[in-house]
Design a protein around this motif. Sequence first.
Motif, PDB file in Angstrom:
ATOM      1  N   GLU A  84       0.825  -1.194   0.000  1.00 38.99           N
ATOM      2  CA  GLU A  84       0.000   0.000   0.000  1.00 38.99           C
ATOM      3  C   GLU A  84       0.866   1.252   0.000  1.00 38.99           C
ATOM      4  O   GLU A  84       2.013   1.233   0.459  1.00 38.99           O
ATOM      5  CB  GLU A  84      -0.902  -0.001   1.235  1.00 38.99           C
ATOM      6  N   ARG A  85       0.292   2.323  -0.502  1.00 32.13           N
ATOM      7  CA  ARG A  85       1.046   3.575  -0.568  1.00 32.13           C
ATOM      8  C   ARG A  85       1.569   4.008   0.796  1.00 32.13           C
ATOM      9  O   ARG A  85       2.670   4.533   0.915  1.00 32.13           O
ATOM     10  CB  ARG A  85       0.158   4.686  -1.142  1.00 32.13           C
ATOM     11  N   LYS A  86       0.787   3.789   1.824  1.00 31.55           N
ATOM     12  CA  LYS A  86       1.175   4.254   3.150  1.00 31.55           C
ATOM     13  C   LYS A  86       2.392   3.514   3.694  1.00 31.55           C
ATOM     14  O   LYS A  86       2.979   3.937   4.691  1.00 31.55           O
ATOM     15  CB  LYS A  86       0.007   4.107   4.124  1.00 31.55           C
ATOM     16  N   LEU A  87       2.791   2.417   3.043  1.00 32.60           N
ATOM     17  CA  LEU A  87       3.946   1.636   3.485  1.00 32.60           C
ATOM     18  C   LEU A  87       5.133   1.766   2.535  1.00 32.60           C
ATOM     19  O   LEU A  87       6.080   0.987   2.611  1.00 32.60           O
ATOM     20  CB  LEU A  87       3.567   0.156   3.612  1.00 32.60           C
ATOM     21  N   SER A 123      -2.663  12.145   4.026  1.00 37.71           N
ATOM     22  CA  SER A 123      -2.271  13.426   3.440  1.00 37.71           C
ATOM     23  C   SER A 123      -0.954  13.321   2.677  1.00 37.71           C
ATOM     24  O   SER A 123      -0.641  14.170   1.850  1.00 37.71           O
ATOM     25  CB  SER A 123      -2.147  14.483   4.538  1.00 37.71           C
ATOM     26  N   TRP A 124      -0.161  12.264   2.956  1.00 37.18           N
ATOM     27  CA  TRP A 124       1.093  12.030   2.243  1.00 37.18           C
ATOM     28  C   TRP A 124       0.886  11.203   0.989  1.00 37.18           C
ATOM     29  O   TRP A 124       1.727  11.234   0.102  1.00 37.18           O
ATOM     30  CB  TRP A 124       2.089  11.317   3.157  1.00 37.18           C
ATOM     31  N   THR A 125      -0.169  10.430   0.940  1.00 37.77           N
ATOM     32  CA  THR A 125      -0.292   9.422  -0.116  1.00 37.77           C
ATOM     33  C   THR A 125      -1.437   9.670  -1.077  1.00 37.77           C
ATOM     34  O   THR A 125      -1.497   9.040  -2.130  1.00 37.77           O
ATOM     35  CB  THR A 125      -0.486   8.031   0.509  1.00 37.77           C
ATOM     36  N   GLU A 126      -2.362  10.554  -0.722  1.00 44.38           N
ATOM     37  CA  GLU A 126      -3.533  10.796  -1.570  1.00 44.38           C
ATOM     38  C   GLU A 126      -3.628  12.265  -1.947  1.00 44.38           C
ATOM     39  O   GLU A 126      -3.098  13.128  -1.245  1.00 44.38           O
ATOM     40  CB  GLU A 126      -4.816  10.377  -0.823  1.00 44.38           C
ATOM     41  N   PRO A 127      -4.285  12.587  -3.080  1.00 37.24           N
ATOM     42  CA  PRO A 127      -4.499  13.989  -3.446  1.00 37.24           C
ATOM     43  C   PRO A 127      -5.219  14.732  -2.331  1.00 37.24           C
ATOM     44  O   PRO A 127      -6.057  14.163  -1.633  1.00 37.24           O
ATOM     45  CB  PRO A 127      -5.368  13.892  -4.707  1.00 37.24           C
ATOM     46  N   ARG A 128      -4.877  15.991  -2.153  1.00 37.72           N
ATOM     47  CA  ARG A 128      -5.445  16.767  -1.057  1.00 37.72           C
ATOM     48  C   ARG A 128      -6.970  16.792  -1.109  1.00 37.72           C
ATOM     49  O   ARG A 128      -7.647  16.669  -0.091  1.00 37.72           O
ATOM     50  CB  ARG A 128      -4.905  18.190  -1.099  1.00 37.72           C
ATOM     51  N   GLY A 129      -7.524  16.960  -2.310  1.00 36.85           N
ATOM     52  CA  GLY A 129      -8.975  16.994  -2.438  1.00 36.85           C
ATOM     53  C   GLY A 129      -9.620  15.681  -2.067  1.00 36.85           C
ATOM     54  O   GLY A 129     -10.700  15.643  -1.467  1.00 36.85           O
ATOM     55  N   ALA A 130      -8.954  14.566  -2.410  1.00 36.40           N
ATOM     56  CA  ALA A 130      -9.507  13.254  -2.098  1.00 36.40           C
ATOM     57  C   ALA A 130      -9.575  13.044  -0.600  1.00 36.40           C
ATOM     58  O   ALA A 130     -10.538  12.481  -0.070  1.00 36.40           O
ATOM     59  CB  ALA A 130      -8.666  12.165  -2.749  1.00 36.40           C
ATOM     60  N   VAL A 131      -8.569  13.515   0.106  1.00 39.73           N
ATOM     61  CA  VAL A 131      -8.562  13.376   1.563  1.00 39.73           C
ATOM     62  C   VAL A 131      -9.611  14.286   2.185  1.00 39.73           C
ATOM     63  O   VAL A 131     -10.336  13.910   3.104  1.00 39.73           O
ATOM     64  CB  VAL A 131      -7.157  13.708   2.123  1.00 39.73           C
ATOM     65  N   ARG A 132      -9.702  15.506   1.649  1.00 39.61           N
ATOM     66  CA  ARG A 132     -10.624  16.480   2.223  1.00 39.61           C
ATOM     67  C   ARG A 132     -12.079  16.054   2.082  1.00 39.61           C
ATOM     68  O   ARG A 132     -12.874  16.219   3.000  1.00 39.61           O
ATOM     69  CB  ARG A 132     -10.401  17.840   1.551  1.00 39.61           C
ATOM     70  N   TYR A 133     -12.417  15.512   0.912  1.00 38.94           N
ATOM     71  CA  TYR A 133     -13.819  15.178   0.662  1.00 38.94           C
ATOM     72  C   TYR A 133     -14.113  13.679   0.767  1.00 38.94           C
ATOM     73  O   TYR A 133     -15.173  13.227   0.434  1.00 38.94           O
ATOM     74  CB  TYR A 133     -14.227  15.674  -0.735  1.00 38.94           C
ATOM     75  N   GLY A 134     -13.106  12.923   1.218  1.00 37.85           N
ATOM     76  CA  GLY A 134     -13.347  11.509   1.460  1.00 37.85           C
ATOM     77  C   GLY A 134     -13.340  10.653   0.219  1.00 37.85           C
ATOM     78  O   GLY A 134     -13.716   9.485   0.288  1.00 37.85           O
TER      79      GLY A 134
END
Length: 234
Positions: free
Chosen positions: A6-9, A217-228
């Motif tokens: 996964e991206r987070k790893l 917030s490190w692995t996903e686009p800012r908008g994707a994190v903000r709006y789920g």
Amino acid sequence: MAKRVERKLRLFHLITGIILVTAHASYLVMACGMGVTWVRSFKHAADGAPVIRQVFYARYIDWAITTPLLLLDLALLAGLPTIQIIPLMFADLVMVLVGLFAALQDSSEKSRWFLYAISCAFYLYVLFTIVVSGRHAASLQSSGVRRIFNVTAGMIIVLWTGYPIIFALTEGKGRISVDAEVISYGILDFFAKIVFGFYLLIAHSHTEGDSVVLPESWTEPRGAVRYGAIASDD
């Protein structure tokens, strides 16, 4: 290898990838005859004339980037706090830069060895942090992480100790040829970067207790994190 997790790893994959790409660029530059200068050695020829020796300063630029990142890999694996990681990486950077000035010193042999001693002093600080603080932090991790840290830290300690020895015999005293210097540094770089990196990634991917999990917030686009709306792993 990064695509398998996964991206987070993927932080270790990213850091190790930067290390290998930087080292590749450095060796490519040197192979093309660049990143090298000529410095008067304090060893004299049979007729008394000073010896002019090649110094590959591109190698030091490589080390100034890659060795702090190698330590970052090791520190993150052990779980060192940021307050200890920052001075560790800074000490390593100073060690390399002072070593570069020692290699380029051609006005005074005493100055060259003085700078060499300062560089070694910073290296001792790096060793102390790895052996004492690093092992303590790793002891708080899972048994798998502790095992990987002990192996990788041992590799760093043994291999990195070879660099000041080679320096003393080459840029320092000129006891061995430039060809032997290039080969010796190349062998150390191979094991300290390629072997170290691949062992870390392979071993770490088969152990539990990852010490670094990146936030979204490190692995996903800012908008994707903000709006789920989390993006796909691709």
